[in-house]
Every structure is written in C-alpha cells, then in structure tokens.
Write a protein that holds these residues in place. Structure first.
Motif, PDB file in Angstrom:
ATOM      1  N   GLY A 218      10.718   4.756 122.358  1.00 36.65           N
ATOM      2  CA  GLY A 218      11.695   4.852 123.428  1.00 36.65           C
ATOM      3  C   GLY A 218      11.003   4.909 124.768  1.00 36.65           C
ATOM      4  N   ASP A 219      11.785   4.821 125.841  1.00 36.52           N
ATOM      5  CA  ASP A 219      11.253   4.966 127.198  1.00 36.52           C
ATOM      6  C   ASP A 219      10.114   3.985 127.479  1.00 36.52           C
ATOM      7  N   GLU A 220      10.375   2.678 127.209  1.00 37.80           N
ATOM      8  CA  GLU A 220       9.384   1.625 127.474  1.00 37.80           C
ATOM      9  C   GLU A 220       8.047   1.915 126.799  1.00 37.80           C
ATOM     10  N   GLY A 221       8.098   2.524 125.605  1.00 31.84           N
ATOM     11  CA  GLY A 221       6.892   2.766 124.842  1.00 31.84           C
ATOM     12  C   GLY A 221       6.227   4.093 125.094  1.00 31.84           C
ATOM     13  N   GLU A 222       6.758   4.900 125.993  1.00 28.98           N
ATOM     14  CA  GLU A 222       6.116   6.171 126.315  1.00 28.98           C
ATOM     15  C   GLU A 222       6.485   7.288 125.344  1.00 28.98           C
ATOM     16  N   ARG A 223       7.530   7.096 124.543  1.00 27.97           N
ATOM     17  CA  ARG A 223       7.966   8.144 123.620  1.00 27.97           C
ATOM     18  C   ARG A 223       8.032   7.565 122.216  1.00 27.97           C
ATOM     19  N   VAL A 224       7.405   8.249 121.260  1.00 28.52           N
ATOM     20  CA  VAL A 224       7.404   7.824 119.863  1.00 28.52           C
ATOM     21  C   VAL A 224       8.565   8.505 119.152  1.00 28.52           C
ATOM     22  N   THR A 225       9.423   7.705 118.528  1.00 27.78           N
ATOM     23  CA  THR A 225      10.641   8.231 117.909  1.00 27.78           C
ATOM     24  C   THR A 225      10.715   7.932 116.415  1.00 27.78           C
ATOM     25  N   VAL A 226       9.645   7.459 115.829  1.00 22.86           N
ATOM     26  CA  VAL A 226       9.709   6.942 114.459  1.00 22.86           C
ATOM     27  C   VAL A 226       9.705   8.025 113.395  1.00 22.86           C
ATOM     28  N   ASP A 227       9.264   9.228 113.715  1.00 25.24           N
ATOM     29  CA  ASP A 227       9.166  10.277 112.687  1.00 25.24           C
ATOM     30  C   ASP A 227      10.554  10.825 112.393  1.00 25.24           C
ATOM     31  N   SER A 228      11.278  10.145 111.534  1.00 23.70           N
ATOM     32  CA  SER A 228      12.669  10.508 111.256  1.00 23.70           C
ATOM     33  C   SER A 228      13.014  10.192 109.809  1.00 23.70           C
ATOM     34  N   ARG A 229      14.085  10.796 109.365  1.00 25.94           N
ATOM     35  CA  ARG A 229      14.571  10.512 108.013  1.00 25.94           C
ATOM     36  C   ARG A 229      14.956   9.047 107.877  1.00 25.94           C
ATOM     37  N   ALA A 230      15.554   8.497 108.943  1.00 19.49           N
ATOM     38  CA  ALA A 230      15.973   7.096 108.899  1.00 19.49           C
ATOM     39  C   ALA A 230      14.779   6.164 108.714  1.00 19.49           C
ATOM     40  N   ALA A 231      13.682   6.416 109.409  1.00 23.00           N
ATOM     41  CA  ALA A 231      12.497   5.577 109.262  1.00 23.00           C
ATOM     42  C   ALA A 231      11.933   5.688 107.855  1.00 23.00           C
ATOM     43  N   ARG A 232      11.932   6.876 107.302  1.00 20.22           N
ATOM     44  CA  ARG A 232      11.453   7.035 105.920  1.00 20.22           C
ATOM     45  C   ARG A 232      12.337   6.259 104.951  1.00 20.22           C
ATOM     46  N   GLU A 233      13.639   6.267 105.211  1.00 21.52           N
ATOM     47  CA  GLU A 233      14.560   5.524 104.358  1.00 21.52           C
ATOM     48  C   GLU A 233      14.326   4.017 104.473  1.00 21.52           C
ATOM     49  N   GLY A 234      14.139   3.534 105.700  1.00 21.08           N
ATOM     50  CA  GLY A 234      13.947   2.101 105.903  1.00 21.08           C
ATOM     51  C   GLY A 234      12.655   1.598 105.276  1.00 21.08           C
ATOM     52  N   ILE A 235      11.561   2.286 105.530  1.00 27.81           N
ATOM     53  CA  ILE A 235      10.284   1.865 104.948  1.00 27.81           C
ATOM     54  C   ILE A 235      10.303   2.083 103.444  1.00 27.81           C
ATOM     55  N   GLY A 236      11.009   3.122 103.003  1.00 26.24           N
ATOM     56  CA  GLY A 236      11.149   3.353 101.564  1.00 26.24           C
ATOM     57  C   GLY A 236      11.871   2.221 100.863  1.00 26.24           C
ATOM     58  N   PHE A 237      12.835   1.608 101.537  1.00 29.71           N
ATOM     59  CA  PHE A 237      13.548   0.455 100.967  1.00 29.71           C
ATOM     60  C   PHE A 237      12.573  -0.673 100.644  1.00 29.71           C
ATOM     61  N   LEU A 238      11.672  -0.995 101.580  1.00 33.98           N
ATOM     62  CA  LEU A 238      10.703  -2.057 101.355  1.00 33.98           C
ATOM     63  C   LEU A 238       9.706  -1.681 100.269  1.00 33.98           C
ATOM     64  N   ALA A 239       9.208  -0.447 100.323  1.00 35.45           N
ATOM     65  CA  ALA A 239       8.227  -0.006  99.329  1.00 35.45           C
ATOM     66  C   ALA A 239       8.843   0.022  97.931  1.00 35.45           C
ATOM     67  N   ARG A 240      10.067   0.476  97.827  1.00 32.85           N
ATOM     68  CA  ARG A 240      10.756   0.549  96.534  1.00 32.85           C
ATOM     69  C   ARG A 240      10.981  -0.843  95.951  1.00 32.85           C
ATOM     70  N   GLY A 241      11.272  -1.812  96.824  1.00 29.40           N
ATOM     71  CA  GLY A 241      11.496  -3.168  96.348  1.00 29.40           C
ATOM     72  C   GLY A 241      10.281  -3.742  95.647  1.00 29.40           C
ATOM     73  N   VAL A 242       9.087  -3.521  96.231  1.00 26.53           N
ATOM     74  CA  VAL A 242       7.865  -4.017  95.604  1.00 26.53           C
ATOM     75  C   VAL A 242       7.569  -3.230  94.340  1.00 26.53           C
ATOM     76  N   ARG A 243       7.708  -1.913  94.412  1.00 29.81           N
ATOM     77  CA  ARG A 243       7.414  -1.067  93.250  1.00 29.81           C
ATOM     78  C   ARG A 243       8.305  -1.408  92.057  1.00 29.81           C
TER      79      ARG A 243
END
Length: 419
Positions: A218-243
């Motif tokens: 966020g904020d033109e790259g000055e704030r990191v917002t990725v540490d969230s349940r939603a991000a874990r769910e999204g990346i988990g979707f991709l990882a689960r697909g391969v697994r």
C-alpha cells in the motif's frame, strides 16, 4: 521516514518540471528554443503481430517533419526494461523519445526521473475504461497515457462442462472442485496459469491474494500489507493445487505460450491466460476449436497492458505528446484491436456491435478489466516482483508452507521498501 520520502519525491517532481520549463522562469526545455516538434523515436518490446509499423506509417504520412522511427527491443519484458533504463539514464545521449512501457513500470520510471509528467487535459482520459488511468499515475501525477489494457480470463472446455451439466466456475472453490473431479474423468489436467519464476508468476500470485481479499503493498509501495489470512489463503490455493495434483507439475514451467499450447492441444480443463489465448485456441487448426469458453476469472484479475510515456530527455516533447494523442485516438485504437489483436483502452469500442461480432470475447474482457486491480505499485517494482516470484515458487514446490511463505514475503518486502 515517510515525510523524507515525500519530500524527496516532491523535489524530484520540481526538478523534472524545471527541466520541462513548466515552472515560471525556468524554460530550459529545448521546446523553448522552438524545437518542441520534430522527429521522434518510439521504443517498444517486439511487435509480434507487425501491427505497429502501419499505424506509425499513418502518422508519418500526415505529420511531415515529425516522422517516427520504431525501435523494437527484445520480446522478453526483463530485457526490454533493462535496455530502456540504460537509454533513459544516459540523459545527454539517450535516443528514445516515446516509450511503450509495461503498466507495472510506471512508478519505477517516474520515481527515477526518467519520464516526464504529462498534462491531463491533452488526453481523453474520460473516454478510457475506468481503472486503467491509475496504472499511468505516480504520486498524484500523470506520467504516462494508457495505450493497451488487458485482464486475465478463465478459458475452459465448454464441451466437457456442457456434457457434465456444470456451469463455468464463479469461485476458486468451484474451479478446484471441477479440476479435481471432472478433469481426470475426461483424461485432462485440471488447471494451469503461468507459474515459471518470471513476471507471470507475480501476476498469478497477486491474483490469488487479491481474490482471497488480501493485498501486497500500500501507499505506493511504502507499506507492506501481505501478512494476512487472505494472503495465506491465496498462496495456499496455488500450493494445494500442485500438492494435490489438479495443477500439473509441468505447469511450474509454463509461461504464457506454454500454457496456451497445453490448453490448445486439449490437455487442460481450465486455463488462466490473456485474451489472445482464447483467439488462438478458437482458431482453425486448434485441437479444441469450437469447444472453448471464456469467462472472467473467478476472483480478481490483475491489469495488464502498456502505457505510453515521454522520456525526460525527449528531443521534441510536443511532438511526443501529439504522437501519444494520435495512438490513443479512437480510430487508431480500433486498429490496435483489429490489426494487433490487443485490447484497446477506449471504452466505446467494447460496445461496438461490429467489433463484438468479430471479437466475441470483448464483453467478457470488458467485465474483467473493470473488475481488475493493478499490480503492487512501487518505485522498486522489479525487486518486489523478484521477491514474490521466489517466495511463491517455494510455497508451490513444497519448500515452505503457505504460512511461513507469507511471513517471509512480508519480511523481504519490508526490506525492499526500506532501501
């Protein structure tokens, strides 16, 4: 620290404006001496369909003294970006006046002082699809003009879904269910995107995170917002697909072309790709011609496309702005679609009956573009993208759990933002 960054950006903008001669008493631009118009060089990534040359021929015939020379750089986005930056940094001898840049590069090029801010009133921004203009801004200023846009589509085997009485998926959970059950029953792999570590993986990862309700920066790259349940769910979707196997291992080697070919050869039930893949898969000679459907992605697509920018050292900035206005005019935008098969930024073209008959995916694409989100905006986007690729790759190959991958992603992006 934020006020220091803001002050630095403000000083940068002031210096660029002084160089352009916009600030009173500082007409140092060569336009002040009467050469605001003249010949130009347009740099772009390789023109695979050969459409751009005829468009520029039209300009050259009607603009004597302002002829444009086209310079085609490599097809690889990374190589194109590197060559553009090398030219832009050579302020005294750079040869590129107008640049056709990926939408994700605008912030980096603007923050570096390599491209000029542009006056909004010179361009028909209100006629463009909503949302695309945001990809051309940085720190509240317009630094480029949208030229072509793009959004991911979900291609699917319509014959298979019809035979099973199943509608195209509207959620990623529905897609996962069909990829697990229907695909193997018909001898197909379930789902693929672009999962080789390159910009395509960043796009696919961002779409997974956004679709789950998360963000990355966020904020033109000055704030990191990725540490969230939603991000874990999204990346988990991709990882689960391969697994679990409904994303084939081979898809970890796919870029756009390889994934398109897998679908076109009849090996996939679902494919995330850009609209050109739908055109190719539906064309005569394709193994799945007449069997293909396309819908918006079940979640949020990332905006693709490119913007036109004027180099800070452009020799003839007035001609450069006039060329951009020409290339974004409705008649030329129509040719961008009909000659180049590239999605235009002019909203009215998506409702044109003749174009819709010729390109039946246009209404679906319009819906996807309107719902799409930009990639994370950052003046260090190249570094952000490399971090995302490395971390998500480790999650998809089982080297890290989605939970630990997201924590690592947050740490490494914070380090990038602090540089």
């Amino acid at each position: 620290m934020r006020w220091i960054h803001a002050a630095g950006r403000g000083l940068l903008v002031l210096l660029v404006l002084l160089a352009m001669g916009v600030v009173s008493g500082a007409r140092t631009d060569r336009a002040a001496s009467g050469d605001g118009r003249g010949p130009l060089t347009l740099a772009t990534a390789g023109d695979l369909t050969g459409y751009l040359g005829p468009l520029l021929d039209g300009w050259n015939r009607t603009h004597p003294g302002e002829e444009v020379t086209l310079v085609e750089l490599p097809d690889s986005a990374d190589e194109t970006r590197a060559q553009m930056i090398t030219d832009l940094r050579d302020a005294g001898r750079g040869r590129f006046d107008v640049l056709n840049i990926d939408v994700s590069w605008t912030s980096e090029f603007a923050a570096g002082g390599w491209i000029r801010p542009l006056p909004r009133d010179r361009f028909p921004l209100d006629a463009f699809l909503p949302g695309v203009v945001d990809t051309a801004t940085y720190d509240g200023l317009l630094y480029a003009v949208p030229y072509v846009t793009n959004a991911g589509l979900l291609l699917y085997r319509a014959d298979v879904l019809d035979a099973e009485g199943v509608a195209p998926p509207r959620t990623w959970a529905e897609l996962e269910r069909a990829a697990k059950t229907l695909a193997p029953a018909h001898g197909l792999d379930g789902y693929a995107g672009q999962f080789l570590p390159y910009e395509g993986l960043t796009v696919n990862a961002a779409e997974a995170v956004y679709s789950a309700g998360g963000t990355i920066l966020g904020d033109e790259g000055e704030r990191v917002t990725v540490d969230s349940r939603a991000a874990r769910e999204g990346i988990g979707f991709l990882a689960r697909g391969v697994r679990d196997g409904w994303i084939p291992q081979e898809a970890l080697t796919y870029k756009e072309e390889e994934s398109k070919q897998a679908f076109q050869d009849g090996r996939l039930l679902f494919l995330r790709n850009w609209p050109y893949a739908y055109v190719a898969a539906s064309a005569e000679g394709s193994a799945v011609a007449g069997k293909v459907g396309a819908v918006p992605l079940p979640g949020t697509s990332v905006l693709g496309g490119s913007n036109l920018a004027v180099a800070a050292h452009a020799r003839h900035p007035d001609s450069a702005a006039r060329l951009i206005a020409y290339l974004t005019s409705e008649p030329v935008q129509r040719q961008v679609l009909t000659r180049g098969a590239l999605p235009p930024v002019r909203a009215a073209l998506y409702d044109d009956p003749g174009l819709v008959r010729r390109f039946p995916y246009l209404p679906t694409l319009r819906e996807s573009v309107l719902a799409a989100a930009p990639r994370p905006k950052s003046p260090r986007y190249d570094q952000v993208s490399l971090v995302v690729q490395a971390v998500v790759r480790d999650a998809m190959t089982g080297r890290q759990t989605p939970e630990s991958a997201v924590r690592r992603l947050a740490r490494e992006l914070a380090a990038v933002s602090a540089r």
